[in-house]
Design an enzyme around this catalytic site. Structure first.
Site: not given
Ligand SMILES: Nc1ncnc2c1ncn2[C@@H]1O[C@H](COP(=O)(O)O)[C@@H](OP(=O)(O)O)[C@H]1O
Ligand SMILES: N[C@@H](Cc1ccc(Oc2ccc(OS(=O)(=O)O)c(I)c2)c(I)c1)C(=O)O
Length: 235
Positions: A47, A49, A71, A79, A134, A168-169, A198-199
């Site tokens: 994964r 970003h 998105r 978000s 998204y 995966t919902s 969150r939502k």
């Molecule tokens: N299975 C799923 N279906 C819909 N939204 C999801 C999801 N899993 C994660 N998300 C949403 O994806 C966003 C996080 O994305 P990322 O991981 O890329 O940062 C959050 O959005 P919201 O904050 O709008 O709820 C989270 O709730």
């Molecule tokens: N889309 C990203 C969103 C995201 C989620 C968590 C986050 O913080 C952490 C990232 C990695 C972490 O370490 S580990 O668990 O992987 O070892 C931890 I603790 C916290 C961040 I920044 C971004 C996602 O899907 O992760």
């Protein structure tokens, strides 16, 4: 789930952070995302970003497959605002009004939304990139999951596909401790401030943007996205 042919138990074997490392994460003395990735056998699903320009060149050199989920900018801003409130590793986003300016200026982790999305969109046909939205995933998850399945070179039958859609919902994942980040310490992700899951809806920006903010945002959006062929569903 596609990788494991919809086998829920295999997917539940460990938390997502261990199964699919977040490559830009490094917090010594814990193993970094890259350490975890290096310790995994291929094929690996990782994964990130990262914007295209910050991705290690080896990803391009090795012709890796990328699945990019874009998105709409307004929901991303909302978000990300709540994510930044609860993520104790990121700077405090301040008030919504302050964050609105920060997001527009692009001074957020992983950089400007506009540059990020345009960057991946522009190179999508030069590399193995499956570019998803998204909003489409929310509207027709089965169709979008089918695209991912084909991209991964998998051929799963209808019942497996239906199971993957169900598992995966948002509602299911929110309750699943292997993916809802409930195992991450509160000192890193404080879910009492805002839950990680969150939502999970489209159009939550309408509950945050004022009319004036929306008008200003639309103007800036037009300028920043001028010349790009990318189109997000009107919300
Ligand atoms: N299975 C799923 N279906 C819909 N939204 C999801 C999801 N899993 C994660 N998300 C949403 O994806 C966003 C996080 O994305 P990322 O991981 O890329 O940062 C959050 O959005 P919201 O904050 O709008 O709820 C989270 O709730
Ligand atoms: N889309 C990203 C969103 C995201 C989620 C968590 C986050 O913080 C952490 C990232 C990695 C972490 O370490 S580990 O668990 O992987 O070892 C931890 I603790 C916290 C961040 I920044 C971004 C996602 O899907 O992760």
């Amino acid at each position: 789930m596609i990788e494991h042919n919809g086998d829920v138990e295999k997917c539940q074997r460990a938390i997502i952070q261990h199964r699919h490392p977040f490559i830009e994460w490094a917090r010594p003395p814990q193993p970094s995302g890259v350490d975890k990735a290096n310790a995994m056998p291929s094929p690996r699903i990782l994964r990130t970003h990262l914007p295209t320009q910050l991705l290690p060149p080896s990803f391009w050199e090795n012709n890796c497959k990328f699945l990019y989920v874009a998105r709409n900018a307004k929901d991303c801003m909302v978000s990300y605002y709540h994510f930044q409130r609860m993520n104790q590793m990121l700077p405090d986003p301040g008030t919504w009004e302050e964050y609105f300016e920060t997001f527009i200026s692009g001074k957020v982790g992983w950089g400007s939304w506009y540059d990020h999305v345009k960057g991946w969109w522009e190179i999508k046909d030069r590399y193995q990139i499956l570019f998803l939205f998204y909003e489409d995933m929310k509207q027709d998850p089965k169709h979008e999951i089918q695209k991912v399945m084909q991209f991964m070179g998998k051929n799963l039958d209808e019942t497996v596909l239906d199971k993957i859609v169900q598992e995966t919902s948002f509602e299911k994942m929110k309750e699943n401790p292997m993916v809802n980040r409930s195992t991450v310490p509160k000192s890193i992700l404080d879910q009492s401030i805002s839950p990680f899951m969150r939502k999970g809806t489209v159009g939550d920006w309408k509950n945050h943007f004022t009319v004036a903010q929306n008008e200003r945002f639309n103007e800036i959006y037009k300028q920043k996205m001028e010349g790009s062929s990318i189109n997000f569903t009107e919300l």
